[in-house]
Write an enzyme that holds these catalytic residues in place. Sequence first.
Site, PDB file in Angstrom:
ATOM      1  N   ILE A  95       0.852  -1.193   0.000  1.00 44.67           N
ATOM      2  CA  ILE A  95       0.000   0.000   0.000  1.00 44.67           C
ATOM      3  C   ILE A  95       0.884   1.239   0.000  1.00 44.67           C
ATOM      4  O   ILE A  95       0.600   2.224  -0.691  1.00 44.67           O
ATOM      5  CB  ILE A  95      -0.968  -0.009   1.213  1.00 44.67           C
ATOM      6  CG1 ILE A  95      -1.942  -1.188   1.089  1.00 44.67           C
ATOM      7  CG2 ILE A  95      -1.739   1.311   1.302  1.00 44.67           C
ATOM      8  CD1 ILE A  95      -2.864  -1.370   2.290  1.00 44.67           C
ATOM      9  N   ASP A 135     -14.210  -0.009   2.014  1.00 46.69           N
ATOM     10  CA  ASP A 135     -15.458  -0.783   2.046  1.00 46.69           C
ATOM     11  C   ASP A 135     -16.604   0.057   1.476  1.00 46.69           C
ATOM     12  O   ASP A 135     -17.453  -0.441   0.732  1.00 46.69           O
ATOM     13  CB  ASP A 135     -15.759  -1.200   3.491  1.00 46.69           C
ATOM     14  CG  ASP A 135     -14.566  -1.893   4.119  1.00 46.69           C
ATOM     15  OD1 ASP A 135     -14.202  -2.977   3.638  1.00 46.69           O
ATOM     16  OD2 ASP A 135     -13.972  -1.330   5.049  1.00 46.69           O
ATOM     17  N   HIS A 137     -13.974  -2.790  10.234  1.00 47.77           N
ATOM     18  CA  HIS A 137     -13.409  -3.135   8.928  1.00 47.77           C
ATOM     19  C   HIS A 137     -13.044  -4.617   8.982  1.00 47.77           C
ATOM     20  O   HIS A 137     -11.891  -4.987   9.182  1.00 47.77           O
ATOM     21  CB  HIS A 137     -12.171  -2.285   8.609  1.00 47.77           C
ATOM     22  CG  HIS A 137     -11.414  -2.833   7.433  1.00 47.77           C
ATOM     23  ND1 HIS A 137     -11.918  -2.798   6.163  1.00 47.77           N
ATOM     24  CD2 HIS A 137     -10.225  -3.475   7.337  1.00 47.77           C
ATOM     25  CE1 HIS A 137     -11.055  -3.389   5.330  1.00 47.77           C
ATOM     26  NE2 HIS A 137     -10.029  -3.808   6.023  1.00 47.77           N
ATOM     27  N   SER A 149      -5.507  -6.160  -1.483  1.00 48.11           N
ATOM     28  CA  SER A 149      -5.831  -4.890  -2.145  1.00 48.11           C
ATOM     29  C   SER A 149      -4.766  -3.851  -1.832  1.00 48.11           C
ATOM     30  O   SER A 149      -4.432  -3.648  -0.670  1.00 48.11           O
ATOM     31  CB  SER A 149      -7.148  -4.322  -1.621  1.00 48.11           C
ATOM     32  OG  SER A 149      -8.075  -5.341  -1.397  1.00 48.11           O
TER      33      SER A 149
HETATM   34  P1  NAX Z   1       2.691  -5.159   3.395  1.00 45.97           P
HETATM   35  O1  NAX Z   1       3.056  -6.350   4.205  1.00 45.97           O
HETATM   36  O2  NAX Z   1       3.012  -5.126   1.949  1.00 45.97           O
HETATM   37  O3  NAX Z   1       3.362  -3.859   4.050  1.00 45.97           O
HETATM   38  C1  NAX Z   1       3.382  -3.614   5.414  1.00 45.97           C
HETATM   39  C2  NAX Z   1       4.669  -2.880   5.744  1.00 45.97           C
HETATM   40  O4  NAX Z   1       4.645  -2.505   7.117  1.00 45.97           O
HETATM   41  C3  NAX Z   1       5.921  -3.729   5.525  1.00 45.97           C
HETATM   42  O5  NAX Z   1       6.851  -3.023   4.706  1.00 45.97           O
HETATM   43  C4  NAX Z   1       6.453  -3.918   6.941  1.00 45.97           C
HETATM   44  O6  NAX Z   1       7.891  -4.010   6.997  1.00 45.97           O
HETATM   45  C5  NAX Z   1       5.945  -2.648   7.612  1.00 45.97           C
HETATM   46  N1  NAX Z   1       5.944  -2.687   9.067  1.00 45.97           N
HETATM   47  C6  NAX Z   1       5.756  -3.750   9.891  1.00 45.97           C
HETATM   48  N2  NAX Z   1       5.859  -3.372  11.172  1.00 45.97           N
HETATM   49  C7  NAX Z   1       6.098  -2.044  11.170  1.00 45.97           C
HETATM   50  C8  NAX Z   1       6.315  -1.097  12.181  1.00 45.97           C
HETATM   51  N3  NAX Z   1       6.313  -1.455  13.470  1.00 45.97           N
HETATM   52  N4  NAX Z   1       6.530   0.192  11.825  1.00 45.97           N
HETATM   53  C9  NAX Z   1       6.558   0.552  10.530  1.00 45.97           C
HETATM   54  N5  NAX Z   1       6.380  -0.311   9.525  1.00 45.97           N
HETATM   55  C10 NAX Z   1       6.146  -1.598   9.828  1.00 45.97           C
HETATM   56  O7  NAX Z   1       1.141  -4.930   3.654  1.00 45.97           O
HETATM   57  P2  NAX Z   1       0.094  -4.041   2.806  1.00 45.97           P
HETATM   58  O8  NAX Z   1      -0.523  -4.880   1.765  1.00 45.97           O
HETATM   59  O9  NAX Z   1       0.746  -2.765   2.424  1.00 45.97           O
HETATM   60  O10 NAX Z   1      -1.022  -3.785   3.910  1.00 45.97           O
HETATM   61  C11 NAX Z   1      -0.750  -2.990   5.041  1.00 45.97           C
HETATM   62  C12 NAX Z   1      -1.845  -3.127   6.071  1.00 45.97           C
HETATM   63  O11 NAX Z   1      -3.080  -2.634   5.562  1.00 45.97           O
HETATM   64  C13 NAX Z   1      -2.134  -4.547   6.512  1.00 45.97           C
HETATM   65  O12 NAX Z   1      -2.266  -4.559   7.931  1.00 45.97           O
HETATM   66  C14 NAX Z   1      -3.447  -4.863   5.856  1.00 45.97           C
HETATM   67  O13 NAX Z   1      -4.166  -5.852   6.552  1.00 45.97           O
HETATM   68  C15 NAX Z   1      -4.124  -3.521   5.916  1.00 45.97           C
HETATM   69  N6  NAX Z   1      -5.253  -3.290   5.002  1.00 45.97           N
HETATM   70  C16 NAX Z   1      -6.285  -2.542   5.451  1.00 45.97           C
HETATM   71  C17 NAX Z   1      -7.340  -2.157   4.645  1.00 45.97           C
HETATM   72  C18 NAX Z   1      -8.432  -1.278   5.152  1.00 45.97           C
HETATM   73  O14 NAX Z   1      -9.363  -1.029   4.389  1.00 45.97           O
HETATM   74  N7  NAX Z   1      -8.426  -0.799   6.381  1.00 45.97           N
HETATM   75  C19 NAX Z   1      -7.428  -2.637   3.246  1.00 45.97           C
HETATM   76  C20 NAX Z   1      -6.118  -3.068   2.683  1.00 45.97           C
HETATM   77  C21 NAX Z   1      -5.197  -3.793   3.636  1.00 45.97           C
HETATM   78  O15 NAX Z   1      -5.570  -5.141   3.670  1.00 45.97           O
END
Ligand code: NAX
Length: 331
Positions: free
Chosen positions: A16, A159, A187, A242
Amino acid sequence: EKDPVRVLVTGAAGQIGYAIVPMIARGVMLGLDQPVILHLLDIEPAAEALNGVKMELIDAAFPLLKGVVATTDVVEACKDVNIAIMVGGFPRKEGMERKDVMSKNVSIYKAQAAALEQHAAADCKVLVVANPANTNALVLKEFAPSIPEKNITCLTRLDHNRALGQILERLNAHVSDVKNVIIWGNHSSTQYPDVNHATVTTSSGGKLVRELVADDNWLNTDFIATVQQRGAAIIKARKLSSALSAASAACDHIRDWVLGTPKGTWVSMGVYSDGSYGIQPGLIYSFPVTCEKGQWSIVQGLKIDEFSRKKMDATANELIEEKSLAYSCLN
Ligand code: NAX
Protein backbone atom coordinates in the site's frame (compact mmCIF):
# COMPACT_ATOMS: atom_id res chain seq x y z
CA GLU A 1 2.78 29.13 -2.59
CA LYS A 2 1.36 27.30 0.46
CA ASP A 3 3.68 25.94 3.15
CA PRO A 4 4.30 22.21 2.70
CA VAL A 5 2.27 19.75 4.74
CA ARG A 6 4.22 16.89 6.32
CA VAL A 7 2.60 13.50 5.67
CA LEU A 8 3.80 10.38 7.46
CA VAL A 9 3.28 6.97 5.84
CA THR A 10 4.24 4.01 8.04
CA GLY A 11 4.85 0.64 6.41
CA ALA A 12 6.01 2.68 3.44
CA ALA A 13 8.12 -0.11 1.94
CA GLY A 14 5.03 -2.33 1.65
CA GLN A 15 2.41 -2.74 -1.05
CA ILE A 16 0.00 0.00 0.00
CA GLY A 17 2.94 2.27 0.75
CA TYR A 18 4.21 1.86 -2.79
CA ALA A 19 0.79 2.68 -4.21
CA ILE A 20 0.00 5.65 -1.96
CA VAL A 21 3.20 7.69 -1.97
CA PRO A 22 2.95 8.73 -5.64
CA MET A 23 -0.71 9.64 -5.11
CA ILE A 24 0.20 11.92 -2.20
CA ALA A 25 3.11 13.42 -4.12
CA ARG A 26 0.84 14.16 -7.09
CA GLY A 27 -1.68 16.06 -4.98
CA VAL A 28 -4.41 13.42 -5.04
CA MET A 29 -4.74 13.53 -1.26
CA LEU A 30 -4.41 17.22 -0.39
CA GLY A 31 -4.98 19.05 -3.65
CA LEU A 32 -2.99 20.18 -6.65
CA ASP A 33 -1.91 23.41 -4.93
CA GLN A 34 -0.61 21.80 -1.74
CA PRO A 35 3.12 21.03 -1.52
CA VAL A 36 4.02 18.04 0.66
CA ILE A 37 6.99 16.58 2.49
CA LEU A 38 6.77 12.81 2.79
CA HIS A 39 7.94 11.03 5.93
CA LEU A 40 8.38 7.31 5.26
CA LEU A 41 8.75 4.84 8.12
CA ASP A 42 9.44 1.14 7.96
CA ILE A 43 11.35 -1.38 10.06
CA GLU A 44 15.01 -2.38 9.83
CA PRO A 45 14.54 -5.51 7.61
CA ALA A 46 12.82 -3.28 5.04
CA ALA A 47 15.32 -0.39 5.26
CA GLU A 48 16.93 -1.04 1.89
CA ALA A 49 13.59 -1.39 0.10
CA LEU A 50 12.44 1.81 1.82
CA ASN A 51 15.46 3.63 0.47
CA GLY A 52 14.55 2.31 -2.98
CA VAL A 53 11.12 3.91 -2.66
CA LYS A 54 12.79 7.18 -1.73
CA MET A 55 15.05 6.90 -4.81
CA GLU A 56 12.02 6.38 -7.06
CA LEU A 57 10.25 9.37 -5.53
CA ILE A 58 13.28 11.51 -6.35
CA ASP A 59 13.39 10.06 -9.86
CA ALA A 60 9.73 10.88 -10.43
CA ALA A 61 10.49 14.61 -9.94
CA PHE A 62 7.04 15.46 -8.58
CA PRO A 63 6.63 19.26 -8.55
CA LEU A 64 4.61 19.22 -5.28
CA LEU A 65 7.10 17.03 -3.41
CA LYS A 66 9.35 19.28 -1.34
CA GLY A 67 11.25 16.59 0.54
CA VAL A 68 11.42 12.94 1.57
CA VAL A 69 12.44 11.64 4.99
CA ALA A 70 12.92 7.86 4.83
CA THR A 71 13.79 6.31 8.15
CA THR A 72 13.47 3.36 10.51
CA ASP A 73 13.51 5.72 13.49
CA VAL A 74 9.96 6.31 14.69
CA VAL A 75 10.83 9.61 16.42
CA GLU A 76 12.44 11.06 13.30
CA ALA A 77 9.48 9.82 11.25
CA CYS A 78 6.87 11.48 13.47
CA LYS A 79 8.64 14.83 13.84
CA ASP A 80 6.20 17.68 13.10
CA VAL A 81 3.90 15.60 10.88
CA ASN A 82 0.48 17.09 10.13
CA ILE A 83 -1.05 13.89 8.78
CA ALA A 84 -0.18 10.32 9.71
CA ILE A 85 -1.23 7.37 7.55
CA MET A 86 -0.57 4.25 9.60
CA VAL A 87 -0.16 1.37 7.15
CA GLY A 88 2.58 -0.55 8.96
CA GLY A 89 1.64 -3.48 11.11
CA PHE A 90 2.16 -7.13 11.80
CA PRO A 91 0.28 -9.37 9.34
CA ARG A 92 -1.45 -12.56 10.37
CA LYS A 93 0.65 -15.50 9.21
CA GLU A 94 -0.57 -19.01 8.71
CA GLY A 95 -0.94 -20.94 11.93
CA MET A 96 -0.79 -17.85 14.16
CA GLU A 97 -3.33 -17.37 16.92
CA ARG A 98 -5.44 -14.22 16.79
CA LYS A 99 -4.16 -13.25 20.19
CA ASP A 100 -0.53 -13.40 19.03
CA VAL A 101 -1.23 -11.12 16.06
CA MET A 102 -3.17 -8.74 18.30
CA SER A 103 -0.36 -8.69 20.79
CA LYS A 104 2.21 -7.70 18.12
CA ASN A 105 0.00 -4.91 16.82
CA VAL A 106 -0.87 -3.62 20.29
CA SER A 107 2.81 -3.17 21.04
CA ILE A 108 3.46 -1.48 17.67
CA TYR A 109 0.52 0.94 18.07
CA LYS A 110 1.32 1.66 21.69
CA ALA A 111 4.87 2.71 20.77
CA GLN A 112 3.83 4.71 17.71
CA ALA A 113 1.11 6.46 19.71
CA ALA A 114 3.72 7.71 22.14
CA ALA A 115 5.98 8.93 19.32
CA LEU A 116 3.12 10.76 17.59
CA GLU A 117 1.96 12.31 20.82
CA GLN A 118 5.40 13.68 21.61
CA HIS A 119 6.65 14.64 18.17
CA ALA A 120 3.81 15.20 15.70
CA ALA A 121 2.19 18.60 15.11
CA ALA A 122 -0.41 19.38 17.78
CA ASP A 123 -3.30 19.18 15.30
CA CYS A 124 -2.05 16.01 13.55
CA LYS A 125 -4.78 13.97 11.87
CA VAL A 126 -4.29 10.21 12.08
CA LEU A 127 -5.68 7.52 9.77
CA VAL A 128 -5.05 3.88 10.71
CA VAL A 129 -5.13 1.49 7.75
CA ALA A 130 -3.30 -1.54 9.18
CA ASN A 131 -5.46 -4.37 10.46
CA PRO A 132 -7.16 -4.83 12.81
CA ALA A 133 -7.72 -1.19 11.80
CA ASN A 134 -10.44 -0.15 14.28
CA THR A 135 -8.71 -1.72 17.25
CA ASN A 136 -5.24 -0.47 16.27
CA ALA A 137 -6.76 3.02 16.12
CA LEU A 138 -8.31 2.51 19.56
CA VAL A 139 -4.94 1.45 21.01
CA LEU A 140 -3.34 4.49 19.40
CA LYS A 141 -5.99 6.70 20.97
CA GLU A 142 -5.54 5.18 24.42
CA PHE A 143 -1.77 5.69 24.36
CA ALA A 144 -1.81 9.19 22.89
CA PRO A 145 -4.18 10.89 25.34
CA SER A 146 -3.09 14.40 24.38
CA ILE A 147 -4.07 13.92 20.71
CA PRO A 148 -7.74 14.97 20.48
CA GLU A 149 -9.84 11.82 20.03
CA LYS A 150 -11.53 13.43 17.02
CA ASN A 151 -8.14 13.35 15.26
CA ILE A 152 -7.83 9.55 15.36
CA THR A 153 -9.70 7.57 12.71
CA CYS A 154 -9.51 4.30 10.81
CA LEU A 155 -10.11 3.39 7.19
CA THR A 156 -13.49 1.99 6.13
CA ARG A 157 -13.63 4.12 3.01
CA LEU A 158 -12.40 1.21 0.92
CA ASP A 159 -15.46 -0.78 2.05
CA HIS A 160 -17.63 2.27 1.34
CA ASN A 161 -16.19 2.59 -2.16
CA ARG A 162 -16.61 -1.15 -2.74
CA ALA A 163 -20.30 -0.82 -1.84
CA LEU A 164 -20.65 2.07 -4.30
CA GLY A 165 -18.88 -0.04 -6.92
CA GLN A 166 -21.34 -2.92 -6.55
CA ILE A 167 -24.32 -0.57 -6.93
CA LEU A 168 -22.76 1.13 -9.94
CA GLU A 169 -22.18 -2.18 -11.67
CA ARG A 170 -25.70 -3.33 -10.93
CA LEU A 171 -27.37 -0.13 -12.14
CA ASN A 172 -24.86 0.66 -14.84
CA ALA A 173 -24.67 4.13 -13.27
CA HIS A 174 -21.85 6.63 -12.97
CA VAL A 175 -19.91 7.07 -9.75
CA SER A 176 -20.84 10.73 -9.34
CA ASP A 177 -24.53 9.79 -9.44
CA VAL A 178 -24.61 7.32 -6.53
CA LYS A 179 -24.07 8.45 -2.94
CA ASN A 180 -24.73 7.92 0.73
CA VAL A 181 -24.14 4.23 1.20
CA ILE A 182 -22.96 3.50 4.75
CA ILE A 183 -20.45 1.10 6.22
CA TRP A 184 -21.29 0.49 9.87
CA GLY A 185 -18.86 -1.01 12.36
CA ASN A 186 -15.67 -2.95 11.99
CA HIS A 187 -13.41 -3.13 8.93
CA SER A 188 -13.86 -6.92 8.90
CA SER A 189 -16.32 -9.41 7.51
CA THR A 190 -18.89 -8.37 10.15
CA GLN A 191 -19.12 -4.83 8.73
CA TYR A 192 -22.62 -3.85 7.65
CA PRO A 193 -22.88 -2.21 4.22
CA ASP A 194 -26.22 -0.36 4.34
CA VAL A 195 -27.97 1.02 1.24
CA ASN A 196 -31.22 2.08 2.90
CA HIS A 197 -30.41 5.79 2.58
CA ALA A 198 -28.37 5.64 -0.62
CA THR A 199 -29.59 7.57 -3.64
CA VAL A 200 -28.98 7.76 -7.37
CA THR A 201 -29.31 10.91 -9.45
CA THR A 202 -31.42 10.17 -12.52
CA SER A 203 -32.77 12.36 -15.31
CA SER A 204 -36.01 12.59 -13.31
CA GLY A 205 -34.32 13.57 -10.00
CA GLY A 206 -32.96 11.67 -7.01
CA LYS A 207 -34.19 8.09 -6.45
CA LEU A 208 -33.51 5.61 -3.67
CA VAL A 209 -31.07 2.85 -4.61
CA ARG A 210 -33.53 0.37 -3.13
CA GLU A 211 -36.27 1.49 -5.53
CA LEU A 212 -34.05 1.45 -8.60
CA VAL A 213 -32.41 -1.88 -7.87
CA ALA A 214 -35.87 -3.29 -7.07
CA ASP A 215 -34.42 -6.51 -5.67
CA ASP A 216 -34.44 -6.51 -1.88
CA ASN A 217 -33.30 -10.09 -1.80
CA TRP A 218 -30.06 -9.22 -3.64
CA LEU A 219 -29.50 -6.10 -1.53
CA ASN A 220 -30.03 -7.99 1.74
CA THR A 221 -27.88 -11.01 0.90
CA ASP A 222 -25.44 -11.16 -2.04
CA PHE A 223 -24.70 -7.43 -2.09
CA ILE A 224 -23.77 -7.43 1.60
CA ALA A 225 -21.72 -10.62 1.33
CA THR A 226 -19.85 -9.40 -1.76
CA VAL A 227 -18.78 -6.18 -0.04
CA GLN A 228 -17.86 -8.02 3.18
CA GLN A 229 -15.82 -10.62 1.27
CA ARG A 230 -14.28 -8.37 -1.35
CA GLY A 231 -10.88 -8.28 0.34
CA ALA A 232 -10.70 -12.09 0.23
CA ALA A 233 -11.80 -12.12 -3.43
CA ILE A 234 -8.96 -9.73 -4.33
CA ILE A 235 -6.43 -11.91 -2.51
CA LYS A 236 -7.70 -14.97 -4.38
CA ALA A 237 -7.39 -13.21 -7.73
CA ARG A 238 -4.16 -11.28 -7.21
CA LYS A 239 -2.43 -13.53 -4.68
CA LEU A 240 -1.85 -10.24 -2.89
CA SER A 241 -4.20 -8.08 -0.86
CA SER A 242 -5.83 -4.89 -2.14
CA ALA A 243 -3.29 -2.14 -2.57
CA LEU A 244 -4.23 0.40 -5.23
CA SER A 245 -7.83 0.57 -4.07
CA ALA A 246 -6.76 0.80 -0.42
CA ALA A 247 -4.31 3.60 -1.24
CA SER A 248 -6.93 5.44 -3.25
CA ALA A 249 -9.49 5.09 -0.44
CA ALA A 250 -6.99 6.42 2.11
CA CYS A 251 -6.51 9.49 -0.11
CA ASP A 252 -10.30 9.91 -0.36
CA HIS A 253 -10.61 9.66 3.43
CA ILE A 254 -8.02 12.36 4.15
CA ARG A 255 -9.09 14.61 1.28
CA ASP A 256 -12.71 14.69 2.41
CA TRP A 257 -11.72 15.09 6.06
CA VAL A 258 -9.42 18.05 5.34
CA LEU A 259 -11.23 19.70 2.42
CA GLY A 260 -14.83 18.74 3.29
CA THR A 261 -17.57 16.52 1.88
CA PRO A 262 -19.82 17.91 -0.86
CA LYS A 263 -23.15 19.27 0.37
CA GLY A 264 -25.72 16.51 0.85
CA THR A 265 -23.11 13.77 0.67
CA TRP A 266 -21.70 11.67 3.45
CA VAL A 267 -18.85 9.15 3.60
CA SER A 268 -17.93 6.35 6.00
CA MET A 269 -15.12 6.77 8.53
CA GLY A 270 -14.08 4.73 11.56
CA VAL A 271 -14.31 7.23 14.42
CA TYR A 272 -14.51 7.27 18.21
CA SER A 273 -18.12 6.55 19.12
CA ASP A 274 -19.99 9.18 21.11
CA GLY A 275 -22.93 6.83 21.64
CA SER A 276 -24.73 7.80 18.40
CA TYR A 277 -27.12 5.13 17.11
CA GLY A 278 -26.77 3.26 20.41
CA ILE A 279 -23.16 2.26 19.70
CA GLN A 280 -21.34 2.21 23.01
CA PRO A 281 -18.78 4.95 23.54
CA GLY A 282 -15.22 3.72 23.71
CA LEU A 283 -15.15 1.90 20.38
CA ILE A 284 -13.74 3.06 17.06
CA TYR A 285 -16.76 2.26 14.87
CA SER A 286 -17.51 3.17 11.26
CA PHE A 287 -20.31 5.73 10.91
CA PRO A 288 -21.68 7.94 8.15
CA VAL A 289 -19.99 11.34 8.55
CA THR A 290 -19.93 14.71 6.87
CA CYS A 291 -16.81 16.87 7.06
CA GLU A 292 -16.41 20.62 7.16
CA LYS A 293 -13.38 22.79 7.98
CA GLY A 294 -11.27 19.78 8.89
CA GLN A 295 -13.81 18.31 11.34
CA TRP A 296 -16.05 15.27 10.86
CA SER A 297 -19.47 14.87 12.43
CA ILE A 298 -21.67 11.80 12.54
CA VAL A 299 -24.82 12.10 10.42
CA GLN A 300 -27.73 12.08 12.86
CA GLY A 301 -31.35 11.03 12.69
CA LEU A 302 -31.23 8.23 10.11
CA LYS A 303 -34.01 5.71 10.58
CA ILE A 304 -32.70 2.27 11.51
CA ASP A 305 -34.90 -0.74 10.83
CA GLU A 306 -34.72 -4.02 12.69
CA PHE A 307 -32.61 -5.76 10.05
CA SER A 308 -30.01 -2.98 10.25
CA ARG A 309 -30.12 -2.82 14.04
CA LYS A 310 -29.13 -6.48 14.34
CA LYS A 311 -26.24 -6.12 11.91
CA MET A 312 -25.00 -2.89 13.53
CA ASP A 313 -25.02 -4.57 16.94
CA ALA A 314 -23.29 -7.71 15.69
CA THR A 315 -20.34 -5.74 14.33
CA ALA A 316 -20.23 -3.64 17.53
CA ASN A 317 -20.07 -6.86 19.54
CA GLU A 318 -17.09 -8.02 17.51
CA LEU A 319 -15.35 -4.72 18.29
CA ILE A 320 -16.08 -5.10 22.00
CA GLU A 321 -14.52 -8.53 21.84
CA GLU A 322 -11.45 -7.23 19.92
CA LYS A 323 -11.09 -4.47 22.47
CA SER A 324 -10.98 -6.91 25.36
CA LEU A 325 -8.49 -9.08 23.46
CA ALA A 326 -6.32 -5.99 22.92
CA TYR A 327 -6.51 -5.08 26.62
CA SER A 328 -5.61 -8.61 27.61
CA CYS A 329 -2.42 -8.20 25.54
CA LEU A 330 -1.38 -5.21 27.64
CA ASN A 331 -0.77 -7.28 30.74
P1 NAX B 1 2.69 -5.16 3.40
O1 NAX B 1 3.06 -6.35 4.21
O2 NAX B 1 3.01 -5.13 1.95
O3 NAX B 1 3.36 -3.86 4.05
C1 NAX B 1 3.38 -3.61 5.41
C2 NAX B 1 4.67 -2.88 5.74
O4 NAX B 1 4.64 -2.50 7.12
C3 NAX B 1 5.92 -3.73 5.52
O5 NAX B 1 6.85 -3.02 4.71
C4 NAX B 1 6.45 -3.92 6.94
O6 NAX B 1 7.89 -4.01 7.00
C5 NAX B 1 5.95 -2.65 7.61
N1 NAX B 1 5.94 -2.69 9.07
C6 NAX B 1 5.76 -3.75 9.89
N2 NAX B 1 5.86 -3.37 11.17
C7 NAX B 1 6.10 -2.04 11.17
C8 NAX B 1 6.31 -1.10 12.18
N3 NAX B 1 6.31 -1.46 13.47
N4 NAX B 1 6.53 0.19 11.82
C9 NAX B 1 6.56 0.55 10.53
N5 NAX B 1 6.38 -0.31 9.52
C10 NAX B 1 6.15 -1.60 9.83
O7 NAX B 1 1.14 -4.93 3.65
P2 NAX B 1 0.09 -4.04 2.81
O8 NAX B 1 -0.52 -4.88 1.76
O9 NAX B 1 0.75 -2.76 2.42
O10 NAX B 1 -1.02 -3.78 3.91
C11 NAX B 1 -0.75 -2.99 5.04
C12 NAX B 1 -1.85 -3.13 6.07
O11 NAX B 1 -3.08 -2.63 5.56
C13 NAX B 1 -2.13 -4.55 6.51
O12 NAX B 1 -2.27 -4.56 7.93
C14 NAX B 1 -3.45 -4.86 5.86
O13 NAX B 1 -4.17 -5.85 6.55
C15 NAX B 1 -4.12 -3.52 5.92
N6 NAX B 1 -5.25 -3.29 5.00
C16 NAX B 1 -6.29 -2.54 5.45
C17 NAX B 1 -7.34 -2.16 4.64
C18 NAX B 1 -8.43 -1.28 5.15
O14 NAX B 1 -9.36 -1.03 4.39
N7 NAX B 1 -8.43 -0.80 6.38
C19 NAX B 1 -7.43 -2.64 3.25
C20 NAX B 1 -6.12 -3.07 2.68
C21 NAX B 1 -5.20 -3.79 3.64
O15 NAX B 1 -5.57 -5.14 3.67
